[in-house]
Scaffold this motif. Structure first.
Motif, PDB file in Angstrom:
ATOM      1  N   GLU A 195     -20.215  21.659 -58.458  1.00 27.09           N
ATOM      2  CA  GLU A 195     -19.888  22.612 -59.527  1.00 27.09           C
ATOM      3  C   GLU A 195     -19.488  21.888 -60.807  1.00 27.09           C
ATOM      4  OE1 GLU A 195     -18.138  26.019 -56.427  1.00 27.09           O
ATOM      5  OE2 GLU A 195     -16.807  24.972 -57.796  1.00 27.09           O
ATOM      6  N   ILE A 196     -18.714  20.823 -60.667  1.00 30.81           N
ATOM      7  CA  ILE A 196     -18.226  20.081 -61.827  1.00 30.81           C
ATOM      8  C   ILE A 196     -19.354  19.316 -62.508  1.00 30.81           C
ATOM      9  CG2 ILE A 196     -16.823  18.094 -62.531  1.00 30.81           C
ATOM     10  CD1 ILE A 196     -15.084  20.466 -62.156  1.00 30.81           C
TER      11      ILE A 196
ATOM     12  N   ILE B 244     -14.802  41.360 -47.212  1.00 31.04           N
ATOM     13  CA  ILE B 244     -13.835  41.157 -48.284  1.00 31.04           C
ATOM     14  C   ILE B 244     -13.617  39.665 -48.530  1.00 31.04           C
ATOM     15  CG2 ILE B 244     -11.449  41.499 -49.002  1.00 31.04           C
ATOM     16  CD1 ILE B 244     -13.144  44.005 -49.159  1.00 31.04           C
ATOM     17  N   GLN B 245     -13.580  38.870 -47.448  1.00 31.69           N
ATOM     18  CA  GLN B 245     -13.414  37.423 -47.590  1.00 31.69           C
ATOM     19  C   GLN B 245     -14.618  36.803 -48.290  1.00 31.69           C
ATOM     20  OE1 GLN B 245     -12.664  35.954 -43.645  1.00 31.69           O
ATOM     21  NE2 GLN B 245     -10.578  36.740 -43.576  1.00 31.69           N
ATOM     22  N   HIS B 246     -15.827  37.259 -47.913  1.00 32.90           N
ATOM     23  CA  HIS B 246     -17.051  36.781 -48.571  1.00 32.90           C
ATOM     24  C   HIS B 246     -16.984  37.082 -50.073  1.00 32.90           C
ATOM     25  CE1 HIS B 246     -19.641  35.274 -45.421  1.00 32.90           C
ATOM     26  NE2 HIS B 246     -19.433  36.348 -44.679  1.00 32.90           N
ATOM     27  N   PHE B 247     -16.582  38.287 -50.390  1.00 35.69           N
ATOM     28  CA  PHE B 247     -16.502  38.706 -51.785  1.00 35.69           C
ATOM     29  C   PHE B 247     -15.507  37.831 -52.556  1.00 35.69           C
ATOM     30  CE2 PHE B 247     -14.336  41.186 -55.075  1.00 35.69           C
ATOM     31  CZ  PHE B 247     -15.416  41.558 -55.871  1.00 35.69           C
ATOM     32  N   ALA B 248     -14.337  37.592 -51.958  1.00 35.82           N
ATOM     33  CA  ALA B 248     -13.302  36.799 -52.625  1.00 35.82           C
ATOM     34  C   ALA B 248     -13.794  35.370 -52.872  1.00 35.82           C
ATOM     35  CB  ALA B 248     -12.031  36.782 -51.788  1.00 35.82           C
ATOM     36  N   LYS B 249     -14.414  34.757 -51.867  1.00 37.60           N
ATOM     37  CA  LYS B 249     -14.872  33.371 -52.011  1.00 37.60           C
ATOM     38  C   LYS B 249     -16.004  33.263 -53.024  1.00 37.60           C
ATOM     39  CE  LYS B 249     -13.514  31.767 -47.413  1.00 37.60           C
ATOM     40  NZ  LYS B 249     -13.972  31.225 -46.109  1.00 37.60           N
ATOM     41  N   THR B 250     -16.922  34.232 -53.007  1.00 33.66           N
ATOM     42  CA  THR B 250     -18.028  34.207 -53.962  1.00 33.66           C
ATOM     43  C   THR B 250     -17.508  34.407 -55.378  1.00 33.66           C
ATOM     44  OG1 THR B 250     -19.534  35.096 -52.284  1.00 33.66           O
ATOM     45  CG2 THR B 250     -20.243  35.238 -54.574  1.00 33.66           C
ATOM     46  N   GLY B 251     -16.577  35.349 -55.537  1.00 35.15           N
ATOM     47  CA  GLY B 251     -15.991  35.577 -56.851  1.00 35.15           C
ATOM     48  C   GLY B 251     -15.255  34.350 -57.364  1.00 35.15           C
ATOM     49  N   GLU B 252     -14.489  33.678 -56.493  1.00 37.23           N
ATOM     50  CA  GLU B 252     -13.771  32.473 -56.896  1.00 37.23           C
ATOM     51  C   GLU B 252     -14.740  31.395 -57.360  1.00 37.23           C
ATOM     52  OE1 GLU B 252     -11.563  31.476 -53.447  1.00 37.23           O
ATOM     53  OE2 GLU B 252     -10.043  33.051 -53.733  1.00 37.23           O
ATOM     54  N   LYS B 253     -15.859  31.270 -56.656  1.00 34.49           N
ATOM     55  CA  LYS B 253     -16.854  30.260 -57.036  1.00 34.49           C
ATOM     56  C   LYS B 253     -17.428  30.555 -58.423  1.00 34.49           C
ATOM     57  CE  LYS B 253     -21.138  28.071 -55.421  1.00 34.49           C
ATOM     58  NZ  LYS B 253     -20.558  26.717 -55.270  1.00 34.49           N
ATOM     59  N   LEU B 254     -17.775  31.798 -58.673  1.00 34.81           N
ATOM     60  CA  LEU B 254     -18.346  32.162 -59.972  1.00 34.81           C
ATOM     61  C   LEU B 254     -17.344  31.929 -61.095  1.00 34.81           C
ATOM     62  CD1 LEU B 254     -20.377  35.412 -59.188  1.00 34.81           C
ATOM     63  CD2 LEU B 254     -21.171  33.045 -59.272  1.00 34.81           C
ATOM     64  N   PHE B 255     -16.080  32.237 -60.852  1.00 33.12           N
ATOM     65  CA  PHE B 255     -15.077  32.026 -61.904  1.00 33.12           C
ATOM     66  C   PHE B 255     -14.805  30.539 -62.115  1.00 33.12           C
ATOM     67  CE2 PHE B 255     -14.085  36.552 -61.288  1.00 33.12           C
ATOM     68  CZ  PHE B 255     -14.049  36.945 -62.614  1.00 33.12           C
ATOM     69  N   ARG B 256     -14.895  29.736 -61.054  1.00 29.22           N
ATOM     70  CA  ARG B 256     -14.756  28.282 -61.243  1.00 29.22           C
ATOM     71  C   ARG B 256     -15.879  27.770 -62.141  1.00 29.22           C
ATOM     72  NH1 ARG B 256     -13.706  28.077 -55.538  1.00 29.22           N
ATOM     73  NH2 ARG B 256     -15.806  27.261 -55.174  1.00 29.22           N
ATOM     74  N   ILE B 257     -17.102  28.226 -61.881  1.00 25.18           N
ATOM     75  CA  ILE B 257     -18.238  27.797 -62.704  1.00 25.18           C
ATOM     76  C   ILE B 257     -18.081  28.303 -64.129  1.00 25.18           C
ATOM     77  CG2 ILE B 257     -20.739  28.019 -63.008  1.00 25.18           C
ATOM     78  CD1 ILE B 257     -21.002  28.051 -59.970  1.00 25.18           C
TER      79      ILE B 257
ATOM     80  N   PRO C 176     -21.588  45.807 -58.195  1.00 26.56           N
ATOM     81  CA  PRO C 176     -22.425  45.637 -59.397  1.00 26.56           C
ATOM     82  C   PRO C 176     -21.788  44.738 -60.442  1.00 26.56           C
ATOM     83  CG  PRO C 176     -21.502  47.865 -59.294  1.00 26.56           C
ATOM     84  CD  PRO C 176     -21.229  47.231 -57.982  1.00 26.56           C
ATOM     85  N   ARG C 177     -20.474  44.753 -60.559  1.00 23.17           N
ATOM     86  CA  ARG C 177     -19.820  43.890 -61.546  1.00 23.17           C
ATOM     87  C   ARG C 177     -19.981  42.416 -61.171  1.00 23.17           C
ATOM     88  NH1 ARG C 177     -16.017  48.314 -62.262  1.00 23.17           N
ATOM     89  NH2 ARG C 177     -16.024  48.892 -64.477  1.00 23.17           N
ATOM     90  N   LEU C 178     -19.832  42.118 -59.884  1.00 19.21           N
ATOM     91  CA  LEU C 178     -20.001  40.731 -59.455  1.00 19.21           C
ATOM     92  C   LEU C 178     -21.434  40.270 -59.703  1.00 19.21           C
ATOM     93  CD1 LEU C 178     -18.437  38.395 -58.053  1.00 19.21           C
ATOM     94  CD2 LEU C 178     -19.542  39.114 -55.927  1.00 19.21           C
ATOM     95  N   LEU C 179     -22.395  41.128 -59.412  1.00 20.43           N
ATOM     96  CA  LEU C 179     -23.797  40.771 -59.615  1.00 20.43           C
ATOM     97  C   LEU C 179     -24.090  40.571 -61.102  1.00 20.43           C
ATOM     98  CD1 LEU C 179     -26.515  40.333 -58.189  1.00 20.43           C
ATOM     99  CD2 LEU C 179     -26.989  42.764 -58.529  1.00 20.43           C
TER     100      LEU C 179
END
Length: 290
Positions: free
Chosen positions: A151-152, A192-205, A262-265
């Motif tokens: 990611e970095i 919910i865990q999948h959603f949280a981890k995917t969201g965290e990844k997108l915000f890190r990027i 839809p917001r995450l997508l």
């Protein structure tokens, strides 16, 4: 006092600053706004580290003729710290069991560990627990570190490569209402865990891309200004959390399918579009002329 940053005399005029600590606080704030970090500090040729730096905070600036400050980009420092942690994971796995505390202690005292503690605390905590034998296995931690390193060092490639992950998560979120209604509680919790981890990844990027010119003031998600998007996204998260606690399955399903998914997508596609445009512009600017 003359202040040099990366060897160049800086146009900095002291006003109310009386101590070295006052000066460094102001410089660090200014540097952080550019996406960089202070890497090293020397006063009149003396390198200030650890206890020596802490002890010098109260020094009167009138007694210092030259202050040398070395600054590096956040991404450069983060990549170095993650590389050191990756190497430590490998060494930790390869040595005898009785040698592991020594390896863990050496890492804990390193500059890489201090950087992670201040700038990537979640990974620092994971590493600390792993090396103490109370958390993840070292090979599992290594996999997480490699992902963060990708990611970095290559956020454009990482965002392009996680499309399948995002769409899988969206699919699970759209199925969440049925899972909740049919009593598939474990699957719902995993979603919910999948959603949280995917969201965290997108915000890190997202935060990494900020160092490449992405501005929250101009960035938009599906035509919505980023700040408005974040307000609406956080409101939906708060609402679904309350609905989950109140066991309001209908509201949980509606928020999951029609608000969060839809917001995450849309957030993913906005990041992907920015990274593609940024990459194309960089390729054009670096291309040789006729």
């Amino acid at each position: 006092m003359n202040i040099y940053i990366n060897g160049c005399l800086a146009d900095i005029t002291l006003d109310t600053e009386k101590t070295l600590g006052d000066v460094l606080s102001g410089v660090e704030h200014w540097v952080s706004l550019t996406g960089s970090r202070v890497r090293a500090i020397a006063a009149d040729g003396q390198l200030l580290e650890d206890d020596a730096l802490s002890g010098a905070f109260d020094r009167d600036v009138q007694g210092i003729e030259k202050l040398d400050i070395t600054v590096s980009a956040y991404r450069e420092l983060a990549a170095e710290a993650l590389s050191v942690l990756s190497q430590t994971c490998q060494i930790y796995q390869d040595v005898q069991f009785e040698e592991r505390p020594r390896i863990a202690a050496a890492w804990g005292q390193s500059a890489a560990a201090r950087f992670l503690q201040s700038d990537i605390p979640d990974l620092y905590d994971l590493a600390g627990r792993a090396f103490s034998g109370e958390g993840l296995a070292a090979d599992v931690l290594s996999g997480i570190v490699h992902e963060r390193l990708r990611e970095i060092t290559g956020p454009e490639q990482e965002i392009a490569g996680c499309e399948a992950l995002v769409k899988h998560t969206i699919g699970r979120m759209e199925e969440l209402p049925l899972d909740v209604q049919t009593g598939k509680d474990q699957r719902a919790a995993e979603t919910i865990q999948h959603f949280a981890k995917t969201g965290e990844k997108l915000f890190r990027i997202f935060f990494i891309l900020k160092s490449q010119g992405l501005s929250p003031d101009t960035f938009a998600v599906d035509g919505v200004p980023f700040r408005t998007f974040m307000e609406e996204f956080n409101a939906a998260l708060t609402e679904i959390s309350a609905a989950y606690e109140n066991k309001d399955t209908v509201l949980v399903g509606d928020l999951s399918e029609y608000e969060l998914a839809p917001r995450l997508l849309n957030f993913f596609f906005a990041l992907k579009h920015f990274s593609e445009v940024s990459f194309d512009n960089a390729a054009v600017s670096s291309a040789p002329g006729p």
